[in-house]
Design an enzyme around this catalytic site. Structure first.
Site, PDB file in Angstrom:
ATOM      1  N   HIS A  64       0.780  -1.248   0.052  1.00 50.18           N
ATOM      2  CA  HIS A  64      -0.146  -0.044   0.024  1.00 50.18           C
ATOM      3  C   HIS A  64       0.814   1.359  -0.066  1.00 50.18           C
ATOM      4  O   HIS A  64       2.084   1.186   0.353  1.00 50.18           O
ATOM      5  CB  HIS A  64      -1.104  -0.124   1.180  1.00 50.18           C
ATOM      6  CG  HIS A  64      -0.374   0.031   2.472  1.00 50.18           C
ATOM      7  ND1 HIS A  64       0.295  -1.287   3.073  1.00 50.18           N
ATOM      8  CD2 HIS A  64       0.051   0.927   3.468  1.00 50.18           C
ATOM      9  CE1 HIS A  64       0.920  -0.955   4.164  1.00 50.18           C
ATOM     10  NE2 HIS A  64       0.761   0.226   4.390  1.00 50.18           N
ATOM     11  N   ARG A  84       9.772  -1.189   3.417  1.00 47.50           N
ATOM     12  CA  ARG A  84       9.489  -0.350   2.242  1.00 47.50           C
ATOM     13  C   ARG A  84      10.198  -1.178   0.765  1.00 47.50           C
ATOM     14  O   ARG A  84      11.365  -1.528   0.975  1.00 47.50           O
ATOM     15  CB  ARG A  84      10.405   1.038   2.390  1.00 47.50           C
ATOM     16  CG  ARG A  84      10.035   1.876   1.478  1.00 47.50           C
ATOM     17  CD  ARG A  84      10.827   3.217   1.657  1.00 47.50           C
ATOM     18  NE  ARG A  84      10.448   4.002   2.994  1.00 47.50           N
ATOM     19  CZ  ARG A  84      11.333   4.061   4.239  1.00 47.50           C
ATOM     20  NH1 ARG A  84      12.641   3.530   3.977  1.00 47.50           N
ATOM     21  NH2 ARG A  84      11.167   4.462   4.940  1.00 47.50           N
TER      22      ARG A  84
END
Length: 201
Positions: A64, A84
């Site tokens: 997301h 990440r």
């Protein structure tokens, strides 16, 4: 979970996968060199046009990201872990690319493609339950004059004012403000004209 308070025309929310990939394919895409400033990862992440009032539930493992031009409220389980896998070419304060966690994320990602990533709810109700998961319960509350709400739980209540202003248990609250109501007072007595998000454990 994300609740979009305001979004610019054309702004995007990234949530989930648009097509099925294997962990090995993910690793290849995540480590590939960007072409014309675009990572191959962007071709597999589901992209959604953002609108005011949209709701996204983000269980652990779901890729997301928030696109530019979005102002939203985020409610989440307490966690210090974020992996990440792509950073849109952003730099840290020293001008270096921020750290990625491609290998760590490989075993954490949910590779299933789901039929829908935007969560629906009835926006016509004065009180709508948005999310009910083991970590938090969130409602959207619309008050036009007065409302009494008993959450029937032993949790504190987080109240986020999305629009308008009101008095809650003797405390004034207006758009953009958040209050924490202790568990000893988890019946809310609301007077005013406002829209809120409430979160309990």
């Amino acid at each position: 979970m994300w609740y979009i308070i305001k979004s610019d025309v054309g702004s995007k929310i990234y949530s989930g996968l648009r097509k099925s990939i294997t962990p090995e394919e993910y690793e290849q895409l995540a480590t590939a060199e960007p072409q014309n400033g675009r990572s191959p990862m962007q071709d597999v992440i589901a992209t959604h046009e953002a609108h005011e009032g949209d709701l996204y539930f983000l269980p652990a493992g779901r890729l997301h990201a928030i696109g530019a031009g979005n102002f939203l409220a985020e409610i989440q389980q307490t966690s210090d872990i974020t992996y990440r896998v792509y950073d849109f070419g952003r730099k840290d304060m020293h001008g270096n690319p921020r750290e990625l966690h491609i290998e760590q994320a490989k075993d954490a990602i949910d590779y299933q493609v789901w039929p829908a990533y935007r969560t629906s709810y009835d926006s016509t109700k004065p009180i709508s339950q948005l999310i009910n998961c083991p970590y938090f319960v969130v409602h959207r509350v619309v008050v036009q004059v007065a409302q009494q709400i008993d959450f029937h739980c032993d949790s504190f209540v987080i109240v986020v004012c999305l629009w308008g202003k009101a008095n809650i248990n003797g405390i004034e609250i207006r758009q953009g403000e958040t209050i924490l109501v202790p568990a000893s007072e988890n019946i809310l007595y609301i007077f005013g004209n406002a829209t809120f998000l409430t979160a309990t454990m």
